[in-house]
Every structure is written in C-alpha cells, then in structure tokens.
Design a protein around this motif. Structure first.
Motif, PDB file in Angstrom:
ATOM      1  N   PRO A   1      -6.707   7.198  -0.044  1.00  0.00           N
ATOM      2  CA  PRO A   1      -6.714   5.736  -0.121  1.00  0.00           C
ATOM      3  C   PRO A   1      -6.550   5.273  -1.564  1.00  0.00           C
ATOM      4  O   PRO A   1      -6.650   6.077  -2.501  1.00  0.00           O
ATOM      5  CB  PRO A   1      -8.101   5.373   0.427  1.00  0.00           C
ATOM      6  CG  PRO A   1      -8.932   6.580   0.200  1.00  0.00           C
ATOM      7  CD  PRO A   1      -8.008   7.748   0.353  1.00  0.00           C
TER       8      PRO A   1
ATOM      9  N   ASP B   1      -4.646  -2.638   5.167  1.00  0.00           N
ATOM     10  CA  ASP B   1      -3.530  -1.896   4.577  1.00  0.00           C
ATOM     11  C   ASP B   1      -4.012  -0.662   3.823  1.00  0.00           C
ATOM     12  O   ASP B   1      -3.334   0.367   3.799  1.00  0.00           O
ATOM     13  CB  ASP B   1      -2.739  -2.793   3.602  1.00  0.00           C
ATOM     14  CG  ASP B   1      -1.631  -3.575   4.295  1.00  0.00           C
ATOM     15  OD1 ASP B   1      -1.454  -3.403   5.518  1.00  0.00           O
ATOM     16  OD2 ASP B   1      -0.961  -4.369   3.608  1.00  0.00           O
ATOM     17  N   GLU B   2      -5.192  -0.761   3.211  1.00  0.00           N
ATOM     18  CA  GLU B   2      -5.684   0.349   2.398  1.00  0.00           C
ATOM     19  C   GLU B   2      -5.949   1.609   3.214  1.00  0.00           C
ATOM     20  O   GLU B   2      -6.085   2.701   2.657  1.00  0.00           O
ATOM     21  CB  GLU B   2      -6.958  -0.055   1.631  1.00  0.00           C
ATOM     22  CG  GLU B   2      -8.059  -0.624   2.484  1.00  0.00           C
ATOM     23  CD  GLU B   2      -7.995  -2.138   2.610  1.00  0.00           C
ATOM     24  OE1 GLU B   2      -9.065  -2.765   2.528  1.00  0.00           O
ATOM     25  OE2 GLU B   2      -6.885  -2.681   2.790  1.00  0.00           O
ATOM     26  N   GLU B   3      -5.990   1.472   4.539  1.00  0.00           N
ATOM     27  CA  GLU B   3      -6.218   2.618   5.411  1.00  0.00           C
ATOM     28  C   GLU B   3      -4.908   3.328   5.785  1.00  0.00           C
ATOM     29  O   GLU B   3      -4.930   4.338   6.484  1.00  0.00           O
ATOM     30  CB  GLU B   3      -6.934   2.162   6.686  1.00  0.00           C
ATOM     31  CG  GLU B   3      -8.308   1.535   6.420  1.00  0.00           C
ATOM     32  CD  GLU B   3      -8.923   0.932   7.675  1.00  0.00           C
ATOM     33  OE1 GLU B   3      -8.374   1.176   8.769  1.00  0.00           O
ATOM     34  OE2 GLU B   3      -9.929   0.214   7.550  1.00  0.00           O
ATOM     35  N   LYS B   4      -3.768   2.810   5.311  1.00  0.00           N
ATOM     36  CA  LYS B   4      -2.470   3.344   5.722  1.00  0.00           C
ATOM     37  C   LYS B   4      -1.960   4.473   4.838  1.00  0.00           C
ATOM     38  O   LYS B   4      -0.924   5.060   5.128  1.00  0.00           O
ATOM     39  CB  LYS B   4      -1.435   2.209   5.758  1.00  0.00           C
ATOM     40  CG  LYS B   4      -1.716   1.158   6.819  1.00  0.00           C
ATOM     41  CD  LYS B   4      -0.696   0.031   6.777  1.00  0.00           C
ATOM     42  CE  LYS B   4      -0.990  -1.024   7.836  1.00  0.00           C
ATOM     43  NZ  LYS B   4      -0.048  -2.172   7.762  1.00  0.00           N
TER      44      LYS B   4
ATOM     45  N   SER C   1      -3.009   8.073   2.409  1.00  0.00           N
ATOM     46  CA  SER C   1      -3.997   9.117   2.133  1.00  0.00           C
ATOM     47  C   SER C   1      -3.530   9.925   0.926  1.00  0.00           C
ATOM     48  O   SER C   1      -2.408  10.451   0.934  1.00  0.00           O
ATOM     49  CB  SER C   1      -4.165  10.030   3.352  1.00  0.00           C
ATOM     50  OG  SER C   1      -5.136  11.026   3.098  1.00  0.00           O
TER      51      SER C   1
ATOM     52  N   CYS D   1       0.816  -1.215   0.000  1.00  0.00           N
ATOM     53  CA  CYS D   1       0.000   0.000   0.000  1.00  0.00           C
ATOM     54  C   CYS D   1       0.846   1.259   0.000  1.00  0.00           C
ATOM     55  O   CYS D   1       0.552   2.210  -0.717  1.00  0.00           O
ATOM     56  CB  CYS D   1      -0.933  -0.019   1.209  1.00  0.00           C
ATOM     57  SG  CYS D   1      -2.305   1.153   1.061  1.00  0.00           S
ATOM     58  N   ARG D   2       1.920   1.285   0.800  1.00  0.00           N
ATOM     59  CA  ARG D   2       2.757   2.484   0.879  1.00  0.00           C
ATOM     60  C   ARG D   2       3.656   2.625  -0.348  1.00  0.00           C
ATOM     61  O   ARG D   2       3.661   3.657  -1.015  1.00  0.00           O
ATOM     62  CB  ARG D   2       3.614   2.438   2.150  1.00  0.00           C
ATOM     63  CG  ARG D   2       2.850   2.589   3.459  1.00  0.00           C
ATOM     64  CD  ARG D   2       3.831   2.720   4.608  1.00  0.00           C
ATOM     65  NE  ARG D   2       3.175   2.848   5.903  1.00  0.00           N
ATOM     66  CZ  ARG D   2       2.929   1.829   6.725  1.00  0.00           C
ATOM     67  NH1 ARG D   2       3.283   0.606   6.370  1.00  0.00           N
ATOM     68  NH2 ARG D   2       2.338   2.017   7.891  1.00  0.00           N
TER      69      ARG D   2
ATOM     70  N   THR E   1      -9.259  -1.251  -4.384  1.00  0.00           N
ATOM     71  CA  THR E   1      -8.685  -2.417  -3.732  1.00  0.00           C
ATOM     72  C   THR E   1      -9.429  -3.642  -4.229  1.00  0.00           C
ATOM     73  O   THR E   1     -10.662  -3.667  -4.196  1.00  0.00           O
ATOM     74  CB  THR E   1      -8.801  -2.327  -2.199  1.00  0.00           C
ATOM     75  OG1 THR E   1      -8.120  -1.152  -1.740  1.00  0.00           O
ATOM     76  CG2 THR E   1      -8.185  -3.544  -1.531  1.00  0.00           C
TER      77      THR E   1
END
Length: 219
Positions: free
Chosen positions: A199, A192-195, A197, A166-167, A203
């Motif tokens: 998003p 992970d998708e919340e890590k 911004s 994700c990052r 996903t």
C-alpha cells in the motif's frame, strides 16, 4: 530537488509550464517530465513515422517528427480523434506490422464535469483487435520514473512521489523503490489505497499535507 511528472497528453510541455506558472509555481521547463517526452524519445529511437492519436494541443511536442505515410501508431488521450475511421486506420496499420506505442494506459481521468474515459480502454481495444501488445511509455512504467530521475543525482530510494492515482503514481513509483504518497484529491476514490501492494507509504488529504509530512519526517 523537484520534478513535475505527468501522463497528460492534452497539452504540450510549454502549455503545461504556462499553466503551472499561472498557479504560481516557481518552475522551469526542464523540471517537467511528461509522457509525451518519453513517447517522442521512443519514436526517435525506433526511427518510425507515427500516426499521432493525440490532442492537437500536444502536437508541438512532436515538432520535426515525420508523420507522412505512417508506419507506427502513437496513442494518447485524443477524444476528438477517437472515432471509428481513425481507430480503424490505426487498426489496419497494426495488422500490417506497425508498432503500437501507448503514451499511457490510464483507465480514466478527472475533468471538471466528472470522471472520463482515459486512453487505456482504447489502447486495450486495439491490442485485442490486432492480437498485439503496446509499448507503454508513461506512468506506471519503471522506465518513466527512472528517466524522470535521470540528471537529478537521486536514486529511487531517495525520492518521493506524490499523486492522486494509486496505480499509476504510487504503485509505479514504489515498484522502482520510491516512496509513494497518495492524496485524496483529483481522481482519488474511496479505498483506492487498497488497490496496490504494498500500500502507499502514506495517504493524506491533499498535496500541502504531503509536503508538510516530507518536510517534517523525511528530510
């Protein structure tokens, strides 16, 4: 147009090409852009002699680079070399003013036996011990994605990145204006998708699902 972009430092571009072909990808070597390529480019620009903390299988990508009497440190994923003596050699070079070049700073990666430490913790340890800051060349750095797009004729806004990190994959790509699709395979972990911004643009369960979405909704 497709580009395979990777932070892997465990193997050379040629080995990676052979592995992808065994998986039945119809791909040529110039469609692969790796963080090893980006690191070599930076070493050549800086005209330094690196201590190469990379897997032995990655060394062919540095063929022709002078490494005797090193005055720089290049660090990737090298479990066999991450022992006290070698890291201490790197530490002393950095104290003497050598630049620290990190191929990437991934926290962890996925192996067959589960998740494992990536090079990021070791890069951070050297930064902490020497009060220096590494130059990072791989994902999620903006220059990595822009360099991968160079020669494609595409602007970032016209490109989509698919990845399981994700990052490094999604966040890095979206920072330069690309759309990011996160797949729930490989190193993905729940939430992970919340890590990042903003998003991820999307996903989905797997790489084929991502490709289907692109073909149906983005072309």
């Amino acid at each position: 147009m497709v580009r395979f972009v990777t932070n892997t430092t465990k193997e050379s571009k040629r080995d990676l090409l052979e592995r992808l072909k065994k998986l039945e990808f119809d791909i040529s070597e110039d469609e692969i852009f790796t963080s090893l390529t980006a690191a070599r480019n930076l070493v050549e620009q800086k005209q330094v002699r690196p201590l190469l903390l990379v897997d032995d299988r990655a060394l062919p990508d540095f063929k022709g680079i002078q490494t005797s009497d090193p005055n720089a440190v290049v660090i990737g994923l090298a479990p066999e070399h991450f022992h006290y003596q070698t890291l201490n050699q790197a530490f002393r070079l950095l104290l003497d003013g050598a630049p620290l070049i990190a191929i990437h700073k991934a926290r962890y990666y996925k192996r067959k036996d589960g998740l494992a430490l990536g090079p990021g913790p070791f890069v951070t340890a050297l930064e902490y011990a020497t009060d220096t800051k590494a130059t990072v060349v791989g994902k999620p750095e903006k220059t990595f994605f822009l360099e991968a797009l160079r020669g494609t004729g595409c602007e970032p806004e016209e490109a989509v990145m698919i990845g399981d990190d994700c990052r490094d994959d999604v966040g890095g790509a979206q920072d330069v204006g690309m759309l990011g699709i996160l797949v729930k395979t490989g190193k993905y972990r729940a939430a992970d998708e919340e890590k990042v911004s903003p998003p991820p643009y999307l996903t989905c369960e797997s790489f084929p699902h991502a490709v289907d979405h692109i073909l149906q909704h983005l072309l």
